[in-house]
Design a protein around this motif. Sequence first.
Motif, PDB file in Angstrom:
ATOM      1  N   LYS A 150      -8.349  -3.445  -6.039  1.00 54.65           N
ATOM      2  CA  LYS A 150      -8.248  -2.015  -6.338  1.00 54.65           C
ATOM      3  C   LYS A 150      -8.592  -1.702  -7.791  1.00 54.65           C
ATOM      4  O   LYS A 150      -8.845  -0.557  -8.140  1.00 54.65           O
ATOM      5  CB  LYS A 150      -6.837  -1.511  -6.020  1.00 54.65           C
ATOM      6  N   ASP A 201       0.815  -1.203   0.000  1.00 52.03           N
ATOM      7  CA  ASP A 201       0.000   0.000   0.000  1.00 52.03           C
ATOM      8  C   ASP A 201       0.855   1.262   0.000  1.00 52.03           C
ATOM      9  O   ASP A 201       0.460   2.288  -0.544  1.00 52.03           O
ATOM     10  CB  ASP A 201      -0.932   0.006   1.223  1.00 52.03           C
ATOM     11  N   SER A 261       0.566  11.343   2.912  1.00 58.48           N
ATOM     12  CA  SER A 261      -0.389  10.255   2.715  1.00 58.48           C
ATOM     13  C   SER A 261      -0.307   9.236   3.829  1.00 58.48           C
ATOM     14  O   SER A 261      -1.305   8.634   4.212  1.00 58.48           O
ATOM     15  CB  SER A 261      -0.140   9.581   1.371  1.00 58.48           C
ATOM     16  N   GLU A 290      -7.292   2.420  -0.692  1.00 59.09           N
ATOM     17  CA  GLU A 290      -5.875   2.646  -0.419  1.00 59.09           C
ATOM     18  C   GLU A 290      -5.297   1.643   0.568  1.00 59.09           C
ATOM     19  O   GLU A 290      -4.081   1.419   0.603  1.00 59.09           O
ATOM     20  CB  GLU A 290      -5.659   4.070   0.128  1.00 59.09           C
ATOM     21  N   SER A 299     -11.018   1.545   2.827  1.00 58.72           N
ATOM     22  CA  SER A 299     -10.880   2.258   1.561  1.00 58.72           C
ATOM     23  C   SER A 299      -9.967   1.481   0.620  1.00 58.72           C
ATOM     24  O   SER A 299      -9.234   0.582   1.029  1.00 58.72           O
ATOM     25  CB  SER A 299     -10.288   3.652   1.812  1.00 58.72           C
ATOM     26  N   ASP A 303      -3.366   7.660   5.892  1.00 58.00           N
ATOM     27  CA  ASP A 303      -3.537   6.215   5.878  1.00 58.00           C
ATOM     28  C   ASP A 303      -3.475   5.632   7.284  1.00 58.00           C
ATOM     29  O   ASP A 303      -4.199   4.692   7.608  1.00 58.00           O
ATOM     30  CB  ASP A 303      -2.446   5.564   5.009  1.00 58.00           C
TER      31      ASP A 303
END
Length: 396
Positions: A123, A68, A197, A334, A332, A201
Amino acid sequence: MEFTWRDRSLFVLLATGSLIVMTGAVIAPILPEIIAQLHLDRTLAGYLVSTHYLTVALFSPILGLLADRFGQVKVLVISLVFYALFGMAGGLMNGFIPLLITRGLVGAASGGIAAASLGLLVKRYESAEARALAIAYVSSVLAIANIIYPISAGLLGLLGWRVAFWLYGLAIPFALLVIFVFEQPEKLTTSAQSLSSMGGDSQELKKVISNPLTWQLFLTLAFTAATAYGVVINLPIHLKATINSGTAINGIALASQAIGSALVSAFGVRKLARRLGLVPATALGFGIVALVLVAIPQFDRLYLFLSATILLGVGFGIVMPNIYTLLSNLTSLELQSTILAAGTGTNFLGQFFAPALFGFLLGDRPLYQVFYIAAIVPLLLGSLLMFTAKINVSKR
């Protein structure tokens, strides 16, 4: 064009994901030859088959998190290369400890394959229904691989047990396929973007991990995997004691379970989930498993056993993809690799502890009673899922 692209990438990801099954399927058929030629202790030799379960469980969440962070394609290609190298290296070993080390390392690489391929797969599909179908395809392919890879290893083993380890080399052309199909490189982020990010996350990950349903699904996967593996261990022994079956009949019985799982995963899971809902469909699968486990000790004919194992495969084929879909829906896109990899880890952890669990449950009891005891597990798991679903509905 978009559909064609996804169709091609789906095929590649299903092929690479099937290598998860190969990890143990290669060594199991040739284990007697390894024991004989390397003069190994039979009890210790059993760890050559089970060690990778532990390392997959340990490394799947870690490599899922890395996938990820830095990209699923990168982690998948690197894991495939190491899988081939560590796997084939096992055929060069001449002692228990070196062989055990290679088994652990190929299990770790397998964890990376599981994390990256499954995360990359889900994804690529934005809707929950499309992801559920993709996960069902994964379950079907794994079930079929459970038939193909052991047979392939057994046939190669006729040329010598070391030759069977060449099968791990399939990971190299699969890695090249991944590079070719996913030819557009994943964009590298700057350090600042990466740190930014990571903060978001991390908050999202904490939220998912703190959800009690997440842990319930993890435990459900672990106990379901332990039950399925316990059946694989004990069913051939029960068949031998009941109908004096040989290795061929035992193999057919176990293969029929995989066939039932593959068929329902490919053609029945999505329809059931759409009609009943994910949780009720999963509970139905658990009910089928429990019913079959109770029925098995009553049978004394081969056709009855084969019917039971096919139906048992249907039950597990309903349960496993639905649990992964429920996990996928909790987070999600991500963080799909991270959460699904953690689920894969708990799955393999359940398989690793299955012999000890069933040994404890069985104790000094007659073997057939283990099926009655094992039937309690899916009944409890299905009931708890339905209970949790009702609580969540009442809170809305």
